[in-house]
Design a protein around this motif. Structure first.
Motif, PDB file in Angstrom:
ATOM      1  N   ASP A 115      -7.003  -0.816  -8.570  1.00  0.00           N
ATOM      2  CA  ASP A 115      -7.579  -1.458  -9.760  1.00  0.00           C
ATOM      3  C   ASP A 115      -6.525  -1.432 -10.868  1.00  0.00           C
ATOM      4  O   ASP A 115      -6.183  -0.381 -11.413  1.00  0.00           O
ATOM      5  CB  ASP A 115      -8.848  -0.702 -10.178  1.00  0.00           C
ATOM      6  N   ASP A 116      -6.012  -2.612 -11.177  1.00  0.00           N
ATOM      7  CA  ASP A 116      -4.865  -2.742 -12.090  1.00  0.00           C
ATOM      8  C   ASP A 116      -5.302  -3.468 -13.374  1.00  0.00           C
ATOM      9  O   ASP A 116      -4.513  -4.179 -14.004  1.00  0.00           O
ATOM     10  CB  ASP A 116      -3.760  -3.529 -11.362  1.00  0.00           C
ATOM     11  N   PRO A 176     -12.511   6.621   7.685  1.00  0.00           N
ATOM     12  CA  PRO A 176     -11.977   6.343   6.346  1.00  0.00           C
ATOM     13  C   PRO A 176     -11.137   5.072   6.394  1.00  0.00           C
ATOM     14  O   PRO A 176     -10.232   4.959   7.209  1.00  0.00           O
ATOM     15  CB  PRO A 176     -11.108   7.573   6.038  1.00  0.00           C
ATOM     16  N   ARG A 177     -11.462   4.095   5.531  1.00  0.00           N
ATOM     17  CA  ARG A 177     -10.803   2.797   5.650  1.00  0.00           C
ATOM     18  C   ARG A 177     -10.145   2.343   4.360  1.00  0.00           C
ATOM     19  O   ARG A 177      -9.099   1.716   4.363  1.00  0.00           O
ATOM     20  CB  ARG A 177     -11.871   1.766   6.087  1.00  0.00           C
ATOM     21  N   LEU A 178     -10.786   2.661   3.220  1.00  0.00           N
ATOM     22  CA  LEU A 178     -10.312   2.129   1.951  1.00  0.00           C
ATOM     23  C   LEU A 178     -10.255   3.249   0.930  1.00  0.00           C
ATOM     24  O   LEU A 178     -11.135   4.101   0.886  1.00  0.00           O
ATOM     25  CB  LEU A 178     -11.279   1.038   1.459  1.00  0.00           C
ATOM     26  N   LEU A 179      -9.204   3.230   0.121  1.00  0.00           N
ATOM     27  CA  LEU A 179      -9.145   4.118  -1.043  1.00  0.00           C
ATOM     28  C   LEU A 179      -9.177   3.256  -2.293  1.00  0.00           C
ATOM     29  O   LEU A 179      -8.316   2.385  -2.482  1.00  0.00           O
ATOM     30  CB  LEU A 179      -7.854   4.939  -1.023  1.00  0.00           C
ATOM     31  N   TYR A 180     -10.181   3.482  -3.131  1.00  0.00           N
ATOM     32  CA  TYR A 180     -10.234   2.800  -4.425  1.00  0.00           C
ATOM     33  C   TYR A 180      -9.582   3.706  -5.460  1.00  0.00           C
ATOM     34  O   TYR A 180      -9.975   4.863  -5.605  1.00  0.00           O
ATOM     35  CB  TYR A 180     -11.677   2.499  -4.822  1.00  0.00           C
ATOM     36  N   SER A 181      -8.601   3.185  -6.174  1.00  0.00           N
ATOM     37  CA  SER A 181      -7.885   4.011  -7.136  1.00  0.00           C
ATOM     38  C   SER A 181      -7.411   3.183  -8.327  1.00  0.00           C
ATOM     39  O   SER A 181      -7.207   1.973  -8.217  1.00  0.00           O
ATOM     40  CB  SER A 181      -6.683   4.671  -6.438  1.00  0.00           C
ATOM     41  N   ILE A 182      -7.236   3.847  -9.461  1.00  0.00           N
ATOM     42  CA  ILE A 182      -6.824   3.186 -10.709  1.00  0.00           C
ATOM     43  C   ILE A 182      -5.597   3.926 -11.220  1.00  0.00           C
ATOM     44  O   ILE A 182      -5.711   4.786 -12.092  1.00  0.00           O
ATOM     45  CB  ILE A 182      -7.944   3.250 -11.772  1.00  0.00           C
ATOM     46  N   PRO A 183      -4.421   3.619 -10.691  1.00  0.00           N
ATOM     47  CA  PRO A 183      -3.262   4.469 -11.022  1.00  0.00           C
ATOM     48  C   PRO A 183      -2.710   4.271 -12.427  1.00  0.00           C
ATOM     49  O   PRO A 183      -1.982   5.139 -12.917  1.00  0.00           O
ATOM     50  CB  PRO A 183      -2.230   4.060  -9.967  1.00  0.00           C
TER      51      PRO A 183
END
Lengths: 390, 390
Positions: free
Chosen positions: A198-199, A159-166
């Motif tokens: 993702d901002d 596991p290397r990256l977490l893509y998230s849209i907080p």
């Protein structure tokens, strides 16, 4: 793919006659600053002459980088320095750059679902594994994230990256609490996970200032924030940015793509900097906010009236409302009848990984239509519900 | 990476005081069509209104695709249909898109060296193997290519793509003969190799029409041609295109990047289409050709006068001359003294894979300076040669 060549429509969204289409997260075209950008182009070309047409500085047009640093000082809890910023051709290309330059084949990208369906496509175009992580009404669930990461490691995965849209999440509209943001950033730093934040929707806050970004809360270099001008100015300009550590920013600016072509969209970026310097940017953001706030309110009002037994957490910003349907009202059956009634939405399924278990929910965008059209769309949705219930 | 933020230069190329810098393949800024593009922007925004600022058609702005089809009917042996074209953010991004969507990890990319050094960087950013193939004065050597491909297959490797620049090559300026083009395309089709044909310099032909592209000679779907407007209009617009089979074009337009962001550089692309429709494109290409032809001629003349024992094949187009130095005149030693004398070039080494054996040669770009500056640069190079020879 859309039609091409002669007589093909200019835009990606092609209207369907008689349908109010809430499936698309596109801005209302009547709000776009055509005249101001035309004037900014004129001024930028007067000011810079041929320099605006040459290969641009690899990290991106310097006056736009300056503007981003100054603007984030106002809208976020921490401002980047210029060496922490790289201009991209929209958030999409920022995500693609992250995937190309920061991921190795076979590594796992975690996505808290539901999530932006086309980010799934972008990461899916790269040779990485995708892994869903559950979320609740406050966003990603940290215990679940820890469990998933541990299980992956046990299985020899990376596991290397977490893509998230907080912030003003797509598709749910929710924002992650400060407490959970802090914990998430600490967890990522501790685990050596990189977060691609993702901002995109930061500027579109309707009930007060937006929360701090994960990037602003991170002092371990665990977050790459991907910003965009698609929602705050105009998507067709294809401009966004990344804020990251100077090391990551340098890796991006020194990569083959930017070294070969010069900075991303140098012409449009330099026009946008001129536009922003005039104050037009702030006026446009206010204009969007005022319009979208009304649109959101009218959509929520329409929902309360026409679908009183559906559940919806009012979004504080962004483009979307997420509606949990009551038991017995199947989202796919509803979608088919809604189209016949003259409105469209996207079913929850689209925001989960293939084979993932999606709730009986739907996403509607309130961005593309004025309030009265949104009201009419919800009346039609209500009619579809009545018809489905016989 | 270039400096960023306040007071950083707008462009990628930063002048070095006192140095005539022939290391960079950039256009002469005084030739760039600033006023015409400003007017085209005005007209395009009048014509299209907010449609120019919305998310664009995924394959690219339809009027620009139409123009590309019409223009290639004039400059190439075969014109694409609109469903064979995808707009890119310059040739660099076209190459990056090819690498992301058409290559699998571990596959081998063949490059006939010397080759464009930043294409090496772009492919090198992806998880593929790079393998050099020898070339001679007529371009890639087919027997060598066949030998390399067979050896790779024997070793269990997967040669998949050949990157090549058959027309007005960077760095050598040479063009591949029609006979060898035909044989190369047949070999690729037979072997299941895809050719990524870099066709960046097609419009810059100085002694008659350019040869047909590999893409035009291919009827087996073995070629993806990557074109660019960086050399025919302006690099800062960041616009190029791909011509390929409808299947490959569709794969690109349906990929996550374009599906998420809409067509590449929709605003700039639609402005360029307006510019082209007015006839400005053709006038600009003629203007570039006339200027660069004189620049090429003056550089070649200066070489004959000041370095009579160096060898150079006069290029029929493009930006570059490739100079083979006489024995005893080391290119690296010459480079250091040349800078002191006030001129710069790139050594051959830069256009080979790391560790590859480069000849004692150099590349000079004649694109960025007027004839008298080029003449002065070669006088300085001659002075450096004299100094080196003591």
């Amino acid at each position: 793919m859309s039609e091409r060549g002669s007589d093909a429509p200019l835009g990606q969204y092609v209207p369907v006659r008689g349908v109010i289409d809430l499936a698309w997260g596109h801005p209302d075209p009547t709000l776009l600053p055509v005249q101001q950008l035309r004037e900014a182009t004129h001024r930028a070309m007067e000011r810079h002459g041929p320099d605006i047409l040459e290969y641009g500085s690899t990290a991106g047009s310097p006056p736009l980088i300056d503007f981003i640093c100054a603007r984030l000082a106002e809208t976020d809890a921490r401002a980047p320095s210029p060496d922490q910023v790289v201009i991209t051709s929209g958030a999409s290309q920022g995500l693609d750059l992250v995937a190309t330059l920061l991921l190795k084949p076979g590594e796992t990208v975690l996505l808290d679902v539901p999530t932006y369906h086309l980010a799934i496509s972008i990461f899916g175009d790269h040779p990485v594994r995708l892994q869903a992580v559950p979320s609740d009404a406050d966003g990603i669930v940290l215990d679940d994230l820890a469990r998933v990461v541990a299980a992956l490691r046990r299985d020899g995965e990376r596991p290397r990256l977490l893509y998230s849209i907080p912030t003003f999440h797509n598709p749910t509209g929710r924002s992650v609490s400060l407490e959970r943001r802090t914990a998430l950033v600490a967890f990522a730093a501790e685990q050596g996970l990189l977060i691609a934040e993702d901002d995109t929707y930061r500027e579109l806050s309707y009930d007060g200032p937006p929360p701090p970004s994960l990037w602003a809360l991170d002092d371990a270099g665990a977050v790459v924030r991907i910003g965009s001008f698609a929602k705050s100015v105009a998507p067709g300009l294809r401009l966004g940015y990344v804020t990251a550590t100077p090391e990551i920013a340098t890796r991006m600016a020194n990569g083959g793509l930017l070294d070969s072509g010069g900075g991303m969209n140098h012409f449009a970026a330099t026009v946008l900097a001129e536009y922003a310097a005039s104050g037009d940017y702030l006026r446009q953001v206010e204009r969007f906010r005022d319009a979208y706030r009304l649109q959101r309110n009218r959509l929520l009002q329409g929902l309360a009236t026409n679908l009183p037994d559906a559940t919806c957490v009012p979004p504080g910003g962004g483009f979307f409302v997420w509606v949990q349907l009551p038991p017995g009202l199947d989202v796919d059956a509803l979608g088919s009848i809604a189209i016949e009634e003259g409105m469209a939405f996207l079913p929850a399924r689209r925001f989960f990984l293939d084979g993932g278990e999606a709730p009986n929910a739907l996403r509607m965008a309130f961005s593309m239509y004025p309030p009265e059209m949104l009201e009419e769309a919800i009346v039609r949705l209500g009619a579809a519900v009545s018809q489905l219930r016989g």
